[in-house]
Write an enzyme that holds these catalytic residues in place. Sequence first.
Site, short mmCIF file in Angstrom:
data_model
loop_
_atom_site.label_atom_id
_atom_site.label_comp_id
_atom_site.label_asym_id
_atom_site.label_seq_id
_atom_site.Cartn_x
_atom_site.Cartn_y
_atom_site.Cartn_z
N SER A 142 0.26 -2.72 6.74
CA SER A 142 0.62 -1.47 7.64
C SER A 142 1.08 -0.20 6.92
O SER A 142 1.02 0.82 7.56
CB SER A 142 1.27 -1.91 9.04
OG SER A 142 0.56 -2.93 9.33
N THR A 143 1.97 -0.62 6.08
CA THR A 143 2.44 0.63 5.39
C THR A 143 2.44 0.67 3.78
O THR A 143 2.15 -0.53 3.19
CB THR A 143 4.18 0.83 5.75
OG1 THR A 143 4.59 -0.68 5.08
CG2 THR A 143 4.33 0.55 7.10
#
Length: 188
Positions: free
Chosen positions: A10-11
């Site tokens: 996600s990041t």
Amino acid sequence: MARIGYARVSTAEQDTALQTDALQKAGCSRIFEDKVSGAKAERPGLAAALSYLREGDILVVWRLDRLGRSLQHLIETVATLEAQGVGFQSLTENIDTTTPGGRLIFHVFGALGQFERDLIRERTRAGLAAAAARGRKGGRKPVMTPEKLQRAREYIANGLNVREAAARLKVGKSTLYMALQAARAADS
């Protein structure tokens, strides 16, 4: 027949190593990656993987949530793969659409997803009907109240144009035009 992997975190601070290790161990000859939230529609790594796949290939993910933004998106993606003759495999959930059992499980997921959407739609309709029965109407409150419309008529009668009257009432001129038009239609 190639096994093509897709990994997503996600990041940018997160690492895909756990997923890529599992995908390599599962025999993936090529692995596409994204470092973007699953909620984002644009995922260049997934787009590249989907365009790379050929009939007979298998798209492999470490876990189902790595592929789909939602259950509906996941089902649509796998249905698209199936239509192209591409299999799908999720390592963690042990789902493999190249087998009869895997296809059955995935179709059960699809049916559950449709059931969930139908329930949400049914509850929404029931809630709106209950609110209407109590005299409540959904949506935003109208900007033009009867009091504002009366003041607008007075402003216009005293020489202001519609734009100036709308500015004093703090409403858009198109809103005021529509309210005046609706009032004229109701009066006639």
